[in-house]
Design an enzyme around this catalytic site. Structure first.
Site, PDB file in Angstrom:
ATOM      1  N   GLY A 183       1.331   5.821  18.373  1.00  0.00           N
ATOM      2  CA  GLY A 183       0.186   5.447  17.547  1.00  0.00           C
ATOM      3  C   GLY A 183      -0.913   4.747  18.311  1.00  0.00           C
ATOM      4  N   ASN A 229       0.836  -3.037   8.497  1.00  0.00           N
ATOM      5  CA  ASN A 229       2.128  -3.177   9.158  1.00  0.00           C
ATOM      6  C   ASN A 229       2.808  -4.515   8.896  1.00  0.00           C
ATOM      7  OD1 ASN A 229      -0.237  -3.845  10.860  1.00  0.00           O
ATOM      8  ND2 ASN A 229       1.303  -4.674  12.256  1.00  0.00           N
ATOM      9  N   SER A 250       3.334   7.579  14.677  1.00  0.00           N
ATOM     10  CA  SER A 250       4.283   7.308  15.746  1.00  0.00           C
ATOM     11  C   SER A 250       5.693   7.661  15.290  1.00  0.00           C
ATOM     12  CB  SER A 250       4.221   5.827  16.146  1.00  0.00           C
ATOM     13  OG  SER A 250       4.976   5.578  17.304  1.00  0.00           O
ATOM     14  N   GLY A 251       6.426   8.401  16.114  1.00  0.00           N
ATOM     15  CA  GLY A 251       7.737   8.914  15.725  1.00  0.00           C
ATOM     16  C   GLY A 251       8.784   7.858  15.456  1.00  0.00           C
ATOM     17  N   HIS A 252       8.761   6.769  16.206  1.00  0.00           N
ATOM     18  CA  HIS A 252       9.841   5.787  16.077  1.00  0.00           C
ATOM     19  C   HIS A 252       9.736   4.954  14.811  1.00  0.00           C
ATOM     20  CE1 HIS A 252       8.040   1.768  17.181  1.00  0.00           C
ATOM     21  NE2 HIS A 252       7.068   2.562  17.573  1.00  0.00           N
ATOM     22  N   CYS A 282       4.206  -6.285  17.801  1.00  0.00           N
ATOM     23  CA  CYS A 282       3.248  -6.294  18.908  1.00  0.00           C
ATOM     24  C   CYS A 282       2.647  -7.682  19.133  1.00  0.00           C
ATOM     25  CB  CYS A 282       2.133  -5.285  18.635  1.00  0.00           C
ATOM     26  SG  CYS A 282       2.727  -3.596  18.476  1.00  0.00           S
TER      27      CYS A 282
END
Length: 382
Positions: free
Chosen positions: A71, A152, A200-202, A325
Protein backbone atom coordinates in the site's frame (compact mmCIF):
# COMPACT_ATOMS: atom_id res chain seq x y z
CA UNK A 1 -3.13 -20.20 27.77
CA UNK A 2 -2.46 -19.84 24.05
CA UNK A 3 -1.67 -16.20 23.10
CA UNK A 4 -4.61 -14.37 21.54
CA UNK A 5 -3.85 -12.14 18.56
CA UNK A 6 -6.10 -9.07 18.35
CA UNK A 7 -4.14 -6.78 16.03
CA UNK A 8 -5.41 -7.81 12.61
CA UNK A 9 -5.29 -4.19 11.41
CA UNK A 10 -1.49 -4.29 11.76
CA UNK A 11 -1.14 -7.50 9.76
CA UNK A 12 -2.92 -10.80 9.24
CA UNK A 13 -1.52 -14.32 9.20
CA UNK A 14 -1.21 -15.80 5.75
CA UNK A 15 -4.14 -18.13 5.23
CA UNK A 16 -3.01 -21.74 4.80
CA UNK A 17 -4.98 -21.93 1.54
CA UNK A 18 -3.00 -18.94 0.28
CA UNK A 19 0.31 -20.47 1.32
CA UNK A 20 -0.59 -23.74 -0.43
CA UNK A 21 -1.28 -21.86 -3.67
CA UNK A 22 2.04 -19.98 -3.39
CA UNK A 23 4.43 -22.83 -2.60
CA UNK A 24 4.85 -24.27 -6.13
CA UNK A 25 6.06 -20.88 -7.39
CA UNK A 26 9.05 -20.97 -5.06
CA UNK A 27 10.19 -24.37 -6.35
CA UNK A 28 8.76 -26.27 -9.34
CA UNK A 29 7.19 -23.28 -11.12
CA UNK A 30 9.93 -20.76 -10.44
CA UNK A 31 10.21 -19.31 -13.95
CA UNK A 32 10.61 -15.64 -14.85
CA UNK A 33 7.36 -14.39 -16.35
CA UNK A 34 9.28 -12.48 -19.02
CA UNK A 35 10.83 -15.68 -20.41
CA UNK A 36 9.37 -17.17 -23.58
CA UNK A 37 9.73 -20.87 -22.73
CA UNK A 38 7.31 -22.99 -20.68
CA UNK A 39 8.63 -21.95 -17.25
CA UNK A 40 7.96 -18.33 -18.15
CA UNK A 41 4.54 -19.08 -19.63
CA UNK A 42 3.48 -20.81 -16.41
CA UNK A 43 4.46 -17.75 -14.40
CA UNK A 44 2.69 -15.38 -16.82
CA UNK A 45 -0.49 -17.42 -16.65
CA UNK A 46 -0.40 -17.45 -12.86
CA UNK A 47 0.06 -13.67 -12.75
CA UNK A 48 -2.80 -13.16 -15.21
CA UNK A 49 -5.07 -15.33 -13.09
CA UNK A 50 -4.19 -13.40 -9.93
CA UNK A 51 -4.85 -10.13 -11.72
CA UNK A 52 -8.34 -11.38 -12.62
CA UNK A 53 -8.97 -12.54 -9.05
CA UNK A 54 -8.07 -9.15 -7.61
CA UNK A 55 -10.06 -7.32 -10.28
CA UNK A 56 -13.11 -9.44 -9.46
CA UNK A 57 -12.85 -8.50 -5.78
CA UNK A 58 -12.82 -4.80 -6.67
CA UNK A 59 -15.32 -4.85 -9.50
CA UNK A 60 -12.52 -3.72 -11.83
CA UNK A 61 -11.07 -4.89 -15.14
CA UNK A 62 -7.89 -6.97 -15.20
CA UNK A 63 -5.94 -4.36 -17.13
CA UNK A 64 -6.68 -1.82 -14.37
CA UNK A 65 -4.65 -3.78 -11.77
CA UNK A 66 -0.94 -3.09 -11.30
CA UNK A 67 1.05 -5.10 -8.77
CA UNK A 68 3.31 -3.26 -6.31
CA UNK A 69 5.17 -4.07 -3.10
CA UNK A 70 2.30 -2.84 -0.93
CA UNK A 71 0.00 0.00 0.00
CA UNK A 72 2.75 2.49 0.80
CA UNK A 73 4.29 2.12 -2.64
CA UNK A 74 0.90 2.43 -4.30
CA UNK A 75 0.13 5.61 -2.35
CA UNK A 76 3.50 7.13 -3.16
CA UNK A 77 3.24 6.15 -6.81
CA UNK A 78 0.00 8.07 -7.33
CA UNK A 79 0.99 11.15 -5.35
CA UNK A 80 4.48 11.51 -6.80
CA UNK A 81 3.45 10.71 -10.36
CA UNK A 82 0.61 13.23 -10.46
CA UNK A 83 2.71 15.85 -8.68
CA UNK A 84 5.53 15.38 -11.20
CA UNK A 85 3.03 15.78 -14.03
CA UNK A 86 1.76 19.03 -12.50
CA UNK A 87 5.32 20.30 -12.08
CA UNK A 88 6.14 19.49 -15.70
CA UNK A 89 3.29 21.76 -16.72
CA UNK A 90 5.23 24.52 -14.99
CA UNK A 91 2.86 25.85 -12.36
CA UNK A 92 2.82 23.31 -9.56
CA UNK A 93 -0.67 22.68 -8.27
CA UNK A 94 -2.91 21.72 -5.39
CA UNK A 95 -3.70 18.47 -3.55
CA UNK A 96 -6.52 17.88 -1.05
CA UNK A 97 -6.26 15.17 1.58
CA UNK A 98 -7.21 14.76 5.25
CA UNK A 99 -5.42 14.98 8.57
CA UNK A 100 -6.24 11.34 9.40
CA UNK A 101 -4.59 9.66 6.40
CA UNK A 102 -2.00 6.94 6.76
CA UNK A 103 1.55 8.27 6.93
CA UNK A 104 2.21 6.80 3.49
CA UNK A 105 -0.02 9.57 2.15
CA UNK A 106 0.82 12.31 4.65
CA UNK A 107 4.59 11.89 4.41
CA UNK A 108 4.50 11.54 0.63
CA UNK A 109 2.62 14.85 0.43
CA UNK A 110 5.00 16.50 2.89
CA UNK A 111 7.97 15.48 0.75
CA UNK A 112 6.67 17.24 -2.37
CA UNK A 113 8.25 20.48 -3.63
CA UNK A 114 6.89 23.72 -2.19
CA UNK A 115 5.20 24.59 -5.47
CA UNK A 116 2.75 21.75 -4.75
CA UNK A 117 0.31 23.12 -2.20
CA UNK A 118 -1.43 20.57 0.05
CA UNK A 119 -4.64 21.17 2.00
CA UNK A 120 -5.10 18.85 4.99
CA UNK A 121 -8.78 18.80 5.88
CA UNK A 122 -10.20 18.47 9.38
CA UNK A 123 -12.54 15.61 10.30
CA UNK A 124 -15.44 15.37 12.72
CA UNK A 125 -15.26 13.78 16.17
CA UNK A 126 -15.79 10.33 14.64
CA UNK A 127 -12.94 10.79 12.16
CA UNK A 128 -15.09 11.45 9.10
CA UNK A 129 -14.29 14.06 6.47
CA UNK A 130 -17.13 16.28 5.29
CA UNK A 131 -17.88 16.45 1.58
CA UNK A 132 -18.70 20.14 1.87
CA UNK A 133 -15.18 20.78 3.19
CA UNK A 134 -13.74 19.13 0.08
CA UNK A 135 -16.05 21.18 -2.13
CA UNK A 136 -14.94 24.40 -0.45
CA UNK A 137 -11.25 23.48 -0.63
CA UNK A 138 -11.18 22.86 -4.39
CA UNK A 139 -9.25 25.40 -6.46
CA UNK A 140 -8.75 25.79 -10.20
CA UNK A 141 -5.33 24.11 -9.85
CA UNK A 142 -6.51 21.14 -7.73
CA UNK A 143 -5.30 18.02 -9.51
CA UNK A 144 -5.70 15.33 -6.82
CA UNK A 145 -8.00 14.44 -3.94
CA UNK A 146 -6.82 11.55 -1.74
CA UNK A 147 -9.07 10.23 1.04
CA UNK A 148 -8.71 6.83 2.69
CA UNK A 149 -11.62 4.39 2.48
CA UNK A 150 -11.45 3.39 6.15
CA UNK A 151 -9.19 4.62 8.90
CA UNK A 152 -6.49 2.25 10.07
CA UNK A 153 -6.68 3.39 13.70
CA UNK A 154 -10.33 4.00 14.53
CA UNK A 155 -12.03 2.07 11.71
CA UNK A 156 -14.27 4.90 10.50
CA UNK A 157 -15.49 4.39 6.94
CA UNK A 158 -15.35 7.57 4.85
CA UNK A 159 -18.02 8.75 2.34
CA UNK A 160 -15.96 7.67 -0.65
CA UNK A 161 -18.81 7.28 -3.16
CA UNK A 162 -20.01 10.83 -2.52
CA UNK A 163 -16.50 12.23 -2.83
CA UNK A 164 -15.92 10.17 -5.96
CA UNK A 165 -19.07 11.51 -7.58
CA UNK A 166 -18.04 15.09 -6.83
CA UNK A 167 -14.50 14.60 -8.16
CA UNK A 168 -15.74 12.88 -11.32
CA UNK A 169 -18.17 15.74 -11.96
CA UNK A 170 -15.37 18.30 -11.60
CA UNK A 171 -12.68 16.37 -13.46
CA UNK A 172 -10.40 15.94 -10.43
CA UNK A 173 -8.34 12.78 -10.03
CA UNK A 174 -9.59 10.88 -6.98
CA UNK A 175 -7.43 8.35 -5.11
CA UNK A 176 -8.34 6.29 -2.07
CA UNK A 177 -6.06 4.32 0.23
CA UNK A 178 -8.22 1.23 0.78
CA UNK A 179 -5.59 -0.86 2.55
CA UNK A 180 -7.80 -1.45 5.62
CA UNK A 181 -10.99 -1.96 3.65
CA UNK A 182 -10.14 -4.35 0.79
CA UNK A 183 -11.22 -7.87 1.62
CA UNK A 184 -13.23 -6.75 4.65
CA UNK A 185 -16.14 -4.71 3.29
CA UNK A 186 -17.80 -4.78 -0.15
CA UNK A 187 -16.05 -2.44 -2.56
CA UNK A 188 -16.78 -1.59 -6.19
CA UNK A 189 -14.43 0.86 -7.85
CA UNK A 190 -17.17 1.70 -10.34
CA UNK A 191 -19.69 2.55 -7.62
CA UNK A 192 -17.09 4.49 -5.63
CA UNK A 193 -16.06 6.36 -8.80
CA UNK A 194 -12.40 6.32 -7.82
CA UNK A 195 -9.61 6.82 -10.33
CA UNK A 196 -7.05 4.96 -8.24
CA UNK A 197 -7.10 2.68 -5.22
CA UNK A 198 -4.24 1.32 -3.10
CA UNK A 199 -4.24 -2.04 -1.32
CA UNK A 200 -1.91 -4.43 0.46
CA UNK A 201 -2.06 -8.24 0.52
CA UNK A 202 -1.01 -8.81 4.12
CA UNK A 203 -4.08 -6.95 5.39
CA UNK A 204 -6.44 -9.65 4.09
CA UNK A 205 -4.55 -12.89 4.76
CA UNK A 206 -2.14 -12.70 1.85
CA UNK A 207 1.66 -12.50 2.10
CA UNK A 208 3.66 -9.43 3.03
CA UNK A 209 5.57 -7.53 0.37
CA UNK A 210 2.85 -7.57 -2.26
CA UNK A 211 0.14 -5.03 -2.98
CA UNK A 212 -1.57 -3.44 -5.92
CA UNK A 213 -2.75 -0.21 -7.43
CA UNK A 214 -6.07 -0.01 -9.23
CA UNK A 215 -5.83 2.60 -11.98
CA UNK A 216 -9.00 3.36 -13.90
CA UNK A 217 -8.79 2.61 -17.60
CA UNK A 218 -7.92 5.75 -19.50
CA UNK A 219 -6.06 7.37 -16.60
CA UNK A 220 -2.32 7.67 -17.14
CA UNK A 221 0.50 7.97 -14.62
CA UNK A 222 4.26 7.93 -14.96
CA UNK A 223 6.33 4.91 -13.86
CA UNK A 224 7.67 4.96 -10.32
CA UNK A 225 10.35 2.37 -11.10
CA UNK A 226 12.16 2.45 -14.43
CA UNK A 227 13.78 -0.53 -16.12
CA UNK A 228 12.05 -3.39 -17.90
CA UNK A 229 8.60 -3.63 -19.44
CA UNK A 230 6.86 -5.38 -16.55
CA UNK A 231 3.35 -4.24 -15.53
CA UNK A 232 2.81 -2.86 -19.02
CA UNK A 233 5.85 -0.64 -18.71
CA UNK A 234 4.70 1.15 -15.56
CA UNK A 235 6.59 -0.80 -12.88
CA UNK A 236 9.90 -2.37 -13.81
CA UNK A 237 11.38 -5.39 -12.06
CA UNK A 238 10.99 -9.15 -12.19
CA UNK A 239 7.54 -10.03 -10.91
CA UNK A 240 7.11 -11.47 -7.43
CA UNK A 241 5.19 -14.40 -8.86
CA UNK A 242 4.66 -16.29 -5.60
CA UNK A 243 3.48 -13.12 -3.86
CA UNK A 244 1.19 -12.23 -6.75
CA UNK A 245 -0.31 -15.72 -6.70
CA UNK A 246 -0.80 -15.28 -2.94
CA UNK A 247 -2.62 -11.96 -3.16
CA UNK A 248 -4.79 -13.36 -5.94
CA UNK A 249 -5.77 -16.38 -3.88
CA UNK A 250 -6.40 -14.16 -0.84
CA UNK A 251 -8.69 -11.99 -2.98
CA UNK A 252 -10.57 -15.05 -4.24
CA UNK A 253 -11.15 -16.32 -0.70
CA UNK A 254 -12.15 -12.89 0.57
CA UNK A 255 -14.70 -12.46 -2.22
CA UNK A 256 -16.28 -15.85 -1.46
CA UNK A 257 -16.45 -15.31 2.30
CA UNK A 258 -16.94 -11.54 2.52
CA UNK A 259 -20.62 -11.41 3.50
CA UNK A 260 -20.58 -14.22 6.02
CA UNK A 261 -17.30 -13.17 7.62
CA UNK A 262 -18.37 -9.54 7.76
CA UNK A 263 -21.51 -10.48 9.66
CA UNK A 264 -19.56 -12.73 12.05
CA UNK A 265 -16.96 -10.09 12.83
CA UNK A 266 -19.54 -7.34 13.23
CA UNK A 267 -21.32 -9.44 15.86
CA UNK A 268 -18.04 -10.10 17.70
CA UNK A 269 -17.06 -6.44 17.42
CA UNK A 270 -20.35 -5.28 18.90
CA UNK A 271 -20.05 -7.81 21.72
CA UNK A 272 -16.57 -6.53 22.49
CA UNK A 273 -17.68 -2.90 22.44
CA UNK A 274 -20.62 -3.66 24.74
CA UNK A 275 -18.31 -5.37 27.21
CA UNK A 276 -15.74 -2.56 27.16
CA UNK A 277 -18.42 0.08 27.73
CA UNK A 278 -19.33 -1.63 31.02
CA UNK A 279 -15.92 -0.63 32.40
CA UNK A 280 -16.18 2.67 34.30
CA UNK A 281 -14.62 5.53 32.34
CA UNK A 282 -14.47 3.65 29.03
CA UNK A 283 -15.22 5.37 25.72
CA UNK A 284 -15.25 4.35 22.06
CA UNK A 285 -13.09 6.14 19.49
CA UNK A 286 -14.41 6.41 15.93
CA UNK A 287 -17.76 5.96 14.27
CA UNK A 288 -20.67 4.28 16.00
CA UNK A 289 -22.16 2.86 12.78
CA UNK A 290 -19.99 3.27 9.67
CA UNK A 291 -17.10 1.25 11.05
CA UNK A 292 -14.96 -1.64 9.86
CA UNK A 293 -16.37 -5.00 11.03
CA UNK A 294 -13.37 -5.96 13.16
CA UNK A 295 -12.21 -2.61 14.54
CA UNK A 296 -12.59 -1.55 18.18
CA UNK A 297 -10.62 1.51 19.29
CA UNK A 298 -11.29 2.58 22.85
CA UNK A 299 -9.87 4.34 25.88
CA UNK A 300 -10.33 3.96 29.62
CA UNK A 301 -10.01 7.10 31.68
CA UNK A 302 -6.98 7.03 33.94
CA UNK A 303 -5.45 3.97 32.23
CA UNK A 304 -2.57 4.88 29.90
CA UNK A 305 -2.26 2.62 26.91
CA UNK A 306 1.45 1.86 27.28
CA UNK A 307 0.99 0.33 30.71
CA UNK A 308 -2.19 -1.44 29.61
CA UNK A 309 -0.59 -2.94 26.49
CA UNK A 310 2.32 -4.33 28.50
CA UNK A 311 -0.04 -5.78 31.10
CA UNK A 312 -2.25 -7.36 28.42
CA UNK A 313 0.78 -8.76 26.61
CA UNK A 314 1.93 -10.46 29.81
CA UNK A 315 -1.58 -11.88 30.09
CA UNK A 316 -1.36 -13.28 26.54
CA UNK A 317 -3.22 -10.71 24.45
CA UNK A 318 -1.74 -8.81 21.50
CA UNK A 319 -3.37 -5.42 20.93
CA UNK A 320 -1.93 -2.06 19.91
CA UNK A 321 -2.11 1.64 20.61
CA UNK A 322 -2.84 2.49 16.98
CA UNK A 323 -1.01 2.25 13.68
CA UNK A 324 1.83 -0.28 13.57
CA UNK A 325 3.72 2.23 11.41
CA UNK A 326 3.77 4.65 14.36
CA UNK A 327 4.86 2.17 17.00
CA UNK A 328 7.39 3.69 19.38
CA UNK A 329 6.35 7.26 18.66
CA UNK A 330 6.06 9.52 21.70
CA UNK A 331 3.62 11.82 19.92
CA UNK A 332 -0.14 11.36 20.44
CA UNK A 333 -2.02 9.76 17.56
CA UNK A 334 -2.44 12.22 14.71
CA UNK A 335 -5.81 10.61 14.01
CA UNK A 336 -7.18 11.14 17.51
CA UNK A 337 -5.71 14.65 17.62
CA UNK A 338 -7.49 15.49 14.37
CA UNK A 339 -10.70 14.13 15.89
CA UNK A 340 -10.38 16.72 18.66
CA UNK A 341 -8.97 14.60 21.48
CA UNK A 342 -6.41 16.06 23.83
CA UNK A 343 -3.11 14.41 24.66
CA UNK A 344 -4.46 12.89 27.88
CA UNK A 345 -7.42 11.19 26.21
CA UNK A 346 -5.29 10.06 23.28
CA UNK A 347 -2.79 8.50 25.68
CA UNK A 348 -5.45 5.99 26.73
CA UNK A 349 -6.35 4.79 23.21
CA UNK A 350 -6.08 1.07 22.52
CA UNK A 351 -6.91 -0.66 19.24
CA UNK A 352 -8.20 -4.23 19.32
CA UNK A 353 -8.90 -5.61 15.86
CA UNK A 354 -10.57 -8.94 15.18
CA UNK A 355 -10.09 -11.25 12.23
CA UNK A 356 -10.68 -14.56 10.50
CA UNK A 357 -9.23 -16.63 13.31
CA UNK A 358 -10.81 -14.75 16.23
CA UNK A 359 -13.22 -16.95 18.19
CA UNK A 360 -16.02 -15.85 20.53
CA UNK A 361 -14.10 -17.25 23.49
CA UNK A 362 -11.16 -15.00 22.57
CA UNK A 363 -13.39 -11.95 22.96
CA UNK A 364 -14.73 -13.20 26.29
CA UNK A 365 -11.23 -13.92 27.58
CA UNK A 366 -9.98 -10.52 26.45
CA UNK A 367 -12.83 -8.71 28.21
CA UNK A 368 -12.06 -10.52 31.45
CA UNK A 369 -8.35 -9.72 31.13
CA UNK A 370 -9.04 -6.10 30.25
CA UNK A 371 -11.25 -5.57 33.29
CA UNK A 372 -8.61 -7.10 35.55
CA UNK A 373 -5.73 -5.15 34.00
CA UNK A 374 -7.56 -1.81 34.09
CA UNK A 375 -8.57 -2.29 37.72
CA UNK A 376 -4.99 -3.22 38.70
CA UNK A 377 -3.52 -0.18 36.94
CA UNK A 378 -6.01 2.16 38.61
CA UNK A 379 -5.39 0.58 41.99
CA UNK A 380 -1.61 1.08 41.72
CA UNK A 381 -2.11 4.69 40.62
CA UNK A 382 -4.40 5.48 43.56
Amino acid sequence: MKPVYLDYAATTPTDERVLKAMLPYFTQQFGNASSLYSFGREARQAIARARRQLANLLGAESDEIFFTSGGSESDNWIIRSLADEALQKGKGGHIITTKVEHHAVLHACAALPESIDVTYLDVDEEGRVRLEDIEQAVRPDTFLVSVMTANNEVGTIEPIAEIGSFCREHGIFFHTDAVQAVGHIPLSVKELQVDALSLSGHKFYGPKGIGALFLRRGRKIAPLIHGGAQERGLRAGTENTAGIVGIGEAAEIARAELTQEGQRLTALRDKLIAGIMKIPGAHLNGAQKDRLPGNVNFGIEGVDHETLLIRLDLMGFAVSAGSACSAGSLEPSHVLTAMGQGAEAASTAVRATLGRFTAPEDVEAFLAALQTAAADIRRHKA
